[in-house]
Design an enzyme around this catalytic site. Structure first.
Site, PDB file in Angstrom:
ATOM      1  CB  THR A   1       7.375   4.740 -14.963  1.00 15.85           C
ATOM      2  OG1 THR A   1       8.399   3.789 -15.237  1.00 15.85           O
ATOM      3  CG2 THR A   1       6.089   4.224 -15.579  1.00 15.85           C
ATOM      4  CG  ASP A   2      12.078   3.990 -17.128  1.00 15.13           C
ATOM      5  OD1 ASP A   2      11.318   3.849 -16.142  1.00 15.13           O
ATOM      6  OD2 ASP A   2      13.121   3.334 -17.262  1.00 15.13           O
TER       7      ASP A   2
ATOM      8  CB  ILE B   1      -4.999   8.790  -4.023  1.00 10.68           C
ATOM      9  CG1 ILE B   1      -4.181   7.570  -4.459  1.00 10.68           C
ATOM     10  CG2 ILE B   1      -4.187   9.758  -3.175  1.00 10.68           C
ATOM     11  CD1 ILE B   1      -3.104   7.912  -5.488  1.00 10.68           C
TER      12      ILE B   1
ATOM     13  CB  THR C   1       6.261   1.366  -7.004  1.00  7.30           C
ATOM     14  OG1 THR C   1       6.260   0.935  -5.637  1.00  7.30           O
ATOM     15  CG2 THR C   1       5.779   2.799  -7.078  1.00  7.30           C
TER      16      THR C   1
ATOM     17  CB  ALA D   1       2.461   4.815  -7.928  1.00  4.88           C
TER      18      ALA D   1
ATOM     19  N   GLY E   1       6.490   7.023   0.973  1.00  7.21           N
ATOM     20  CA  GLY E   1       7.326   6.310   0.005  1.00  7.21           C
ATOM     21  C   GLY E   1       8.658   7.029  -0.178  1.00  7.21           C
TER      22      GLY E   1
ATOM     23  CD1 TRP F   1      15.545   2.178 -14.253  1.00  5.53           C
ATOM     24  CD2 TRP F   1      17.719   1.755 -13.924  1.00  5.53           C
ATOM     25  NE1 TRP F   1      15.956   1.284 -15.222  1.00  5.53           N
ATOM     26  CE2 TRP F   1      17.288   1.014 -15.038  1.00  5.53           C
ATOM     27  CE3 TRP F   1      19.056   1.655 -13.544  1.00  5.53           C
ATOM     28  CZ2 TRP F   1      18.148   0.174 -15.765  1.00  5.53           C
ATOM     29  CZ3 TRP F   1      19.912   0.842 -14.271  1.00  5.53           C
ATOM     30  CH2 TRP F   1      19.459   0.108 -15.353  1.00  5.53           C
TER      31      TRP F   1
ATOM     32  CE  LYS G   1       3.268   5.638 -12.576  1.00  3.37           C
ATOM     33  NZ  LYS G   1       2.905   6.319 -11.284  1.00  3.37           N
TER      34      LYS G   1
ATOM     35  CE1 TYR H   1       4.756   1.379 -11.559  1.00  2.00           C
ATOM     36  CE2 TYR H   1       6.471   1.299 -13.235  1.00  2.00           C
ATOM     37  CZ  TYR H   1       5.895   1.915 -12.143  1.00  2.00           C
ATOM     38  OH  TYR H   1       6.443   3.072 -11.645  1.00  2.00           O
TER      39      TYR H   1
HETATM   40  N1  LIG Z   1      10.512   3.232  -7.766  1.00  2.00           N
HETATM   41  C1  LIG Z   1      10.958   3.409  -9.017  1.00  2.00           C
HETATM   42  O1  LIG Z   1      11.995   2.847  -9.426  1.00  2.00           O
HETATM   43  C2  LIG Z   1      10.186   4.291  -9.961  1.00  2.00           C
HETATM   44  C3  LIG Z   1      10.644   4.417 -11.283  1.00  2.00           C
HETATM   45  C4  LIG Z   1       9.942   5.256 -12.152  1.00  2.00           C
HETATM   46  C5  LIG Z   1       8.820   5.940 -11.716  1.00  2.00           C
HETATM   47  N2  LIG Z   1       8.398   5.785 -10.422  1.00  2.00           N
HETATM   48  C6  LIG Z   1       7.195   6.513  -9.993  1.00  2.00           C
HETATM   49  O2  LIG Z   1       7.593   7.457  -9.025  1.00  2.00           O
HETATM   50  C7  LIG Z   1       6.537   7.659  -8.069  1.00  2.00           C
HETATM   51  C8  LIG Z   1       7.082   7.522  -6.668  1.00  2.00           C
HETATM   52  O3  LIG Z   1       7.636   6.204  -6.534  1.00  2.00           O
HETATM   53  P1  LIG Z   1       8.245   5.686  -5.144  1.00  2.00           P
HETATM   54  O4  LIG Z   1       9.281   4.671  -5.478  1.00  2.00           O
HETATM   55  O5  LIG Z   1       8.558   6.832  -4.274  1.00  2.00           O
HETATM   56  O6  LIG Z   1       6.963   4.911  -4.557  1.00  2.00           O
HETATM   57  P2  LIG Z   1       6.852   4.080  -3.213  1.00  2.00           P
HETATM   58  O7  LIG Z   1       8.110   4.204  -2.412  1.00  2.00           O
HETATM   59  O8  LIG Z   1       6.360   2.718  -3.579  1.00  2.00           O
HETATM   60  O9  LIG Z   1       5.707   4.881  -2.411  1.00  2.00           O
HETATM   61  C9  LIG Z   1       4.373   4.862  -2.807  1.00  2.00           C
HETATM   62  C10 LIG Z   1       3.538   5.220  -1.594  1.00  2.00           C
HETATM   63  O10 LIG Z   1       2.163   5.250  -1.981  1.00  2.00           O
HETATM   64  C11 LIG Z   1       1.416   4.649  -0.932  1.00  2.00           C
HETATM   65  N3  LIG Z   1       0.094   4.204  -1.372  1.00  2.00           N
HETATM   66  C12 LIG Z   1      -0.274   2.976  -1.816  1.00  2.00           C
HETATM   67  N4  LIG Z   1      -1.596   2.947  -2.047  1.00  2.00           N
HETATM   68  C13 LIG Z   1      -2.086   4.184  -1.757  1.00  2.00           C
HETATM   69  C14 LIG Z   1      -3.388   4.761  -1.779  1.00  2.00           C
HETATM   70  N5  LIG Z   1      -4.477   4.056  -2.169  1.00  2.00           N
HETATM   71  N6  LIG Z   1      -3.533   6.046  -1.382  1.00  2.00           N
HETATM   72  C15 LIG Z   1      -2.456   6.764  -0.970  1.00  2.00           C
HETATM   73  N7  LIG Z   1      -1.188   6.259  -0.918  1.00  2.00           N
HETATM   74  C16 LIG Z   1      -1.018   4.979  -1.315  1.00  2.00           C
HETATM   75  C17 LIG Z   1       2.300   3.503  -0.492  1.00  2.00           C
HETATM   76  O11 LIG Z   1       1.888   2.983   0.729  1.00  2.00           O
HETATM   77  P3  LIG Z   1       2.176   1.407   1.049  1.00  2.00           P
HETATM   78  O12 LIG Z   1       3.652   1.219   0.937  1.00  2.00           O
HETATM   79  O13 LIG Z   1       1.626   1.249   2.429  1.00  2.00           O
HETATM   80  O14 LIG Z   1       1.432   0.635  -0.002  1.00  2.00           O
HETATM   81  C18 LIG Z   1       3.661   4.200  -0.444  1.00  2.00           C
HETATM   82  O15 LIG Z   1       3.864   4.838   0.801  1.00  2.00           O
HETATM   83  C19 LIG Z   1       5.448   6.651  -8.453  1.00  2.00           C
HETATM   84  O16 LIG Z   1       4.485   7.286  -9.235  1.00  2.00           O
HETATM   85  C20 LIG Z   1       6.172   5.626  -9.307  1.00  2.00           C
HETATM   86  O17 LIG Z   1       5.314   4.997 -10.241  1.00  2.00           O
HETATM   87  C21 LIG Z   1       9.062   4.983  -9.532  1.00  2.00           C
END
Ligand SMILES: NC(=O)c1ccc[n+]([C@@H]2O[C@H](COP(=O)([O-])OP(=O)(O)OC[C@H]3O[C@@H](n4cnc5c(N)ncnc54)[C@H](OP(=O)(O)O)[C@@H]3O)[C@@H](O)[C@H]2O)c1
Length: 311
Positions: free
Chosen positions: A126-127, A60, A85, A83, A10, A176, A155, A151
């Site tokens: 997350t926020d 996981i 997301t 996660a 991710g 974000w 979380k 979501y």
């Molecule tokens: N994106 C945002 O704007 C945002 C904002 C606030 C907080 N966050 C938090 O920040 C963290 C990182 O976010 P990110 O944007 O980097 O996430 P991301 O790009 O969506 O990456 C999440 C990764 O987790 C993988 N995944 C899904 N199911 C899984 C499983 N069962 N076991 C292991 N891996 C699995 C996904 O694979 P697939 O793609 O193949 O499903 C993807 O590679 C998360 O906790 C998110 O909630 C994100």
């Protein structure tokens, strides 16, 4: 020390790959699938060919598989970047169980496995655990969670499950997130502002765009320098400053040189969404800055860095 990164394919996970390259510690990058070819190309572009782009399979939601890997590999720290997301997609009633499994039960699995070996879990939240109560000052760590959607709710459950497990943990709530990797707002807007003559973007939701590399850097330094010792708990981290999605888009277009697109502000009602997002969603980072002594980059400076890698 062996450090296991989940969700390594991710946005945040791939930024961790960049940083881990020069560490003396051993990092294992795990996910459910192989890294996307586009991400591999970007990793090579940013850090030449010597970077490790392999992905070890680990789901996981499977506690047995986590326990086995932790014990066999002698894992002492897990950084959970995995996660669900997709904020809008989480509102599908048929998906609730899956979203809860991934965002609440899976972090508990990781916490239990780390507790068993006396290790540390670094988890990202997350926020969107806030937003139900209206407020106009930045949220502090101890503020009560009031999520507005599935979501944010799942979380929040993840945070609570980690806390209940008794493991040593650091939770970073961020907001974000964007990066060079995967799908995100910056990449979508780079494409739209290059191809559309006109674009409407909401101006009535404000928050802080956060470069995933900056968050990865903070996590990396905390682990490498063992700053977590005596400092476990919940922290807030985003870039510095405040922006609406409209301002964010204007800045993306400006840095990319996409001057032909007419970008106009609009209200959220014009883009119906299954979930109500908070109008004001800014995190107070005072605690993280004070405890870990970090410098937080201003959001436009970080955006400029990311876009220069992308275009
Ligand atoms: N994106 C945002 O704007 C945002 C904002 C606030 C907080 N966050 C938090 O920040 C963290 C990182 O976010 P990110 O944007 O980097 O996430 P991301 O790009 O969506 O990456 C999440 C990764 O987790 C993988 N995944 C899904 N199911 C899984 C499983 N069962 N076991 C292991 N891996 C699995 C996904 O694979 P697939 O793609 O193949 O499903 C993807 O590679 C998360 O906790 C998110 O909630 C994100």
């Amino acid at each position: 020390m062996t450090i296991l990164v989940t969700g390594a394919n991710g946005q945040l996970g791939n930024e961790m790959r960049l940083l881990a390259k020069d560490s003396l510690n051993r990092y294992i990058f795990t996910d459910v699938c192989d890294a996307h070819p586009e991400s591999i190309e970007m990793l090579h572009k940013l850090l030449a060919d010597s970077i490790d782009v392999t992905t070890t399979k680990l789901d996981i939601t499977d506690i047995k598989a986590i326990r086995t890997m932790v014990k066999e590999q002698g894992v002492k720290v897990i950084i959970n970047c995995a996660a669900w997301t997709n904020v809008d997609g989480a509102e599908d009633p048929n998906k609730y169980e899956l979203v809860e499994l991934l965002n609440a039960k899976a972090p508990e699995n990781l916490a239990v496995a780390m507790k068993e070996v006396g290790g540390l879990l670094v988890h990202i939240s997350t926020d969107y655990v806030f937003g139900g109560d209206s407020y106009n000052t930045p949220c502090k760590e101890e503020q009560k969670g009031t999520p507005t959607g599935v979501y944010g709710l799942t979380k929040l459950h993840g945070e609570q499950n980690i806390h209940k497990s008794g493991v040593d943990y650091i939770i970073f709530r961020t907001a974000w997130l964007y990066s060079e990797f995967g799908k995100n707002f910056v990449k979508t807007m780079l494409n739209l502002t290059a191809t559309k003559p006109q674009l409407k973007v909401v101006f009535d939701q404000v928050g802080t765009p956060t470069y995933a590399y900056d968050l990865a850097r903070v996590i990396f330094d905390i682990i490498e320098q063992r700053k977590y010792v005596g400092n476990t708990g919940i922290y807030h981290y985003s870039n510095e400053g405040v922006s609406s999605w409209y301002d964010f888009t204007k800045q993306i277009a400006e840095y990319a040189g996409h001057t032909d697109c007419d970008i106009q502000p609009c209200h959220s009602e014009e883009f119906p969404s299954p979930v109500k997002r908070p109008a004001y969603s800014v995190l107070d980072k005072t605690k993280a800055k004070h405890v870990f002594g970090i410098h937080v980059p201003y959001w436009t400076d970080s955006l400029k860095n990311c876009i220069s890698n992308l275009v």
